[in-house]
Design a protein around this motif. Structure first.
Motif, PDB file in Angstrom:
ATOM      1  N   UNK A  21      -6.608   0.458 -12.681  1.00 25.94           N
ATOM      2  CA  UNK A  21      -5.703  -0.508 -12.228  1.00 25.94           C
ATOM      3  C   UNK A  21      -4.435  -0.028 -11.448  1.00 25.94           C
ATOM      4  N   UNK A  22      -4.305  -0.529 -10.411  1.00 20.90           N
ATOM      5  CA  UNK A  22      -3.013  -0.136  -9.478  1.00 20.90           C
ATOM      6  C   UNK A  22      -2.383  -1.454  -9.258  1.00 20.90           C
ATOM      7  N   UNK A  62       2.473  -4.561 -21.927  1.00 18.50           N
ATOM      8  CA  UNK A  62       1.068  -4.696 -22.109  1.00 18.50           C
ATOM      9  C   UNK A  62       0.012  -3.741 -22.021  1.00 18.50           C
ATOM     10  N   UNK A  63       0.157  -2.967 -20.908  1.00 18.68           N
ATOM     11  CA  UNK A  63      -0.701  -1.897 -20.693  1.00 18.68           C
ATOM     12  C   UNK A  63      -0.780  -0.664 -21.651  1.00 18.68           C
ATOM     13  N   UNK A  64       0.522  -0.422 -21.813  1.00 17.08           N
ATOM     14  CA  UNK A  64       0.511   0.751 -22.955  1.00 17.08           C
ATOM     15  C   UNK A  64       0.058   0.159 -24.317  1.00 17.08           C
ATOM     16  N   UNK A  65       0.313  -1.085 -24.510  1.00 13.83           N
ATOM     17  CA  UNK A  65      -0.234  -1.484 -25.908  1.00 13.83           C
ATOM     18  C   UNK A  65      -1.809  -1.593 -25.764  1.00 13.83           C
ATOM     19  N   UNK A  66      -2.412  -1.597 -24.797  1.00 13.99           N
ATOM     20  CA  UNK A  66      -3.647  -1.384 -24.862  1.00 13.99           C
ATOM     21  C   UNK A  66      -4.474   0.022 -24.752  1.00 13.99           C
ATOM     22  N   UNK A  67      -3.392   1.026 -24.633  1.00  8.47           N
ATOM     23  CA  UNK A  67      -3.776   2.310 -24.655  1.00  8.47           C
ATOM     24  C   UNK A  67      -3.814   2.930 -23.338  1.00  8.47           C
ATOM     25  N   UNK A  68      -3.562   2.022 -22.261  1.00  7.49           N
ATOM     26  CA  UNK A  68      -3.865   2.609 -20.835  1.00  7.49           C
ATOM     27  C   UNK A  68      -2.786   4.055 -20.650  1.00  7.49           C
ATOM     28  N   UNK A  69      -3.449   4.758 -19.808  1.00  8.36           N
ATOM     29  CA  UNK A  69      -2.689   6.141 -19.537  1.00  8.36           C
ATOM     30  C   UNK A  69      -2.276   5.985 -18.019  1.00  8.36           C
ATOM     31  N   UNK A  70      -1.255   6.078 -17.785  1.00  2.21           N
ATOM     32  CA  UNK A  70      -0.561   6.150 -16.366  1.00  2.21           C
ATOM     33  C   UNK A  70      -0.715   7.488 -15.634  1.00  2.21           C
ATOM     34  N   UNK A  71      -1.487   7.305 -14.604  1.00  2.04           N
ATOM     35  CA  UNK A  71      -1.860   8.502 -13.574  1.00  2.04           C
ATOM     36  C   UNK A  71      -0.426   8.665 -12.675  1.00  2.04           C
ATOM     37  N   UNK A  72       0.095   7.609 -12.281  1.00  2.00           N
ATOM     38  CA  UNK A  72       1.496   7.478 -11.698  1.00  2.00           C
ATOM     39  C   UNK A  72       2.016   6.171 -11.885  1.00  2.00           C
ATOM     40  N   UNK A  73       3.203   6.109 -11.321  1.00  2.00           N
ATOM     41  CA  UNK A  73       3.725   4.851 -11.159  1.00  2.00           C
ATOM     42  C   UNK A  73       2.772   3.682 -10.694  1.00  2.00           C
ATOM     43  N   UNK A  74       2.630   2.493 -11.343  1.00  2.00           N
ATOM     44  CA  UNK A  74       1.563   1.576 -11.118  1.00  2.00           C
ATOM     45  C   UNK A  74       0.290   1.797 -10.970  1.00  2.00           C
ATOM     46  N   UNK A  75      -0.240   2.835 -11.486  1.00  4.16           N
ATOM     47  CA  UNK A  75      -1.596   3.368 -11.574  1.00  4.16           C
ATOM     48  C   UNK A  75      -2.013   4.109 -12.835  1.00  4.16           C
ATOM     49  N   UNK A 128      -2.271  -6.354  -7.192  1.00  8.04           N
ATOM     50  CA  UNK A 128      -3.190  -5.201  -7.956  1.00  8.04           C
ATOM     51  C   UNK A 128      -4.577  -5.260  -7.475  1.00  8.04           C
ATOM     52  N   UNK A 129      -5.118  -4.172  -7.606  1.00  8.31           N
ATOM     53  CA  UNK A 129      -6.555  -3.978  -7.425  1.00  8.31           C
ATOM     54  C   UNK A 129      -7.115  -3.373  -8.644  1.00  8.31           C
ATOM     55  N   UNK A 130      -8.253  -3.868  -9.262  1.00 10.67           N
ATOM     56  CA  UNK A 130      -8.664  -3.362 -10.193  1.00 10.67           C
ATOM     57  C   UNK A 130     -10.107  -2.841  -9.981  1.00 10.67           C
ATOM     58  N   UNK A 131     -10.581  -1.393 -10.296  1.00  7.87           N
ATOM     59  CA  UNK A 131     -11.771  -0.680  -9.837  1.00  7.87           C
ATOM     60  C   UNK A 131     -12.328  -0.190 -11.187  1.00  7.87           C
ATOM     61  N   UNK A 132     -13.482   0.260 -10.992  1.00  5.68           N
ATOM     62  CA  UNK A 132     -14.493   0.952 -11.962  1.00  5.68           C
ATOM     63  C   UNK A 132     -14.461   2.333 -11.399  1.00  5.68           C
TER      64      UNK A 132
END
Length: 182
Positions: free
Chosen positions: A9-10, A27-40, A67-71
């Protein structure tokens, strides 16, 4: 090694109001998301994550952002290992914090024992604290997608806290049994 598929997700939201940007980040952190950089950020591809990230996309749009959501998959094993290591490091940080709270819990119960403070109210308070620890560890484990290094240690420490509280409970019950005989 099976190829791992992630959801990428960007997003970008206006700086003001900051509360919306912070809410999306939380919300993203509570889902366990890892940030590669700001907003990604990345999450393992699951139906649940796909659904929840689509909801985040809506939040971003409501905040007048984009935003853009990719696989996606890693280019090679080295890149995949880097990403997995980031997920593990995030979970290990959470386990570390959890273990510190276990230390605090055990010190608090030890303090009550040392002061011979064997009351039902104190037992109930410590029981509530233990339940918080149990719930917290469950949340961390739910987000531990790749097996953090400190997971077993955290589970062991929780068992130690449970044993400490069990011992304290016996002391409280014994103290009240003695008081009723006087």
């Amino acid at each position: 090694m099976a190829e791992i598929t992630w959801l990428l997700l960007t997003y970008k939201v206006p700086a003001d109001p900051a509360a919306k940007r912070v809410a999306i980040w939380r919300r993203l952190k509570s889902m366990g998301a890892v940030y590669l950089q700001n907003g990604v950020c990345l999450l393992p591809k699951t139906d649940d994550h796909t659904r929840r990230l689509k909801m985040v996309e809506n939040e971003v749009a409501e905040a007048k952002g984009d935003s853009v959501l990719l696989e996606t998959v890693a280019l090679d094993a080295a890149q995949e290992n880097k990403v997995v290591a980031r997920f593990k490091a995030d979970r290990d940080d959470a386990y570390e914090e959890f273990i510190d709270k276990c230390d605090d819990f055990e010190r608090e119960v030890a303090k009550e024992i040392e002061a011979a403070h064997f009351t039902y109210a104190e037992l109930e308070e410590n029981d509530v604290d233990l339940k918080k620890l149990q719930g917290w560890l469950e949340k961390i484990e739910k987000l531990d997608f790749y097996g953090g290094e400190r997971a077993k240690e955290a589970q062991h420490r929780l068992q130690g806290c449970e044993a400490v509280l069990e011992d304290y409970a016996k002391r409280v019950f014994d103290a009240h049994e003695e008081n009723t005989r006087s």
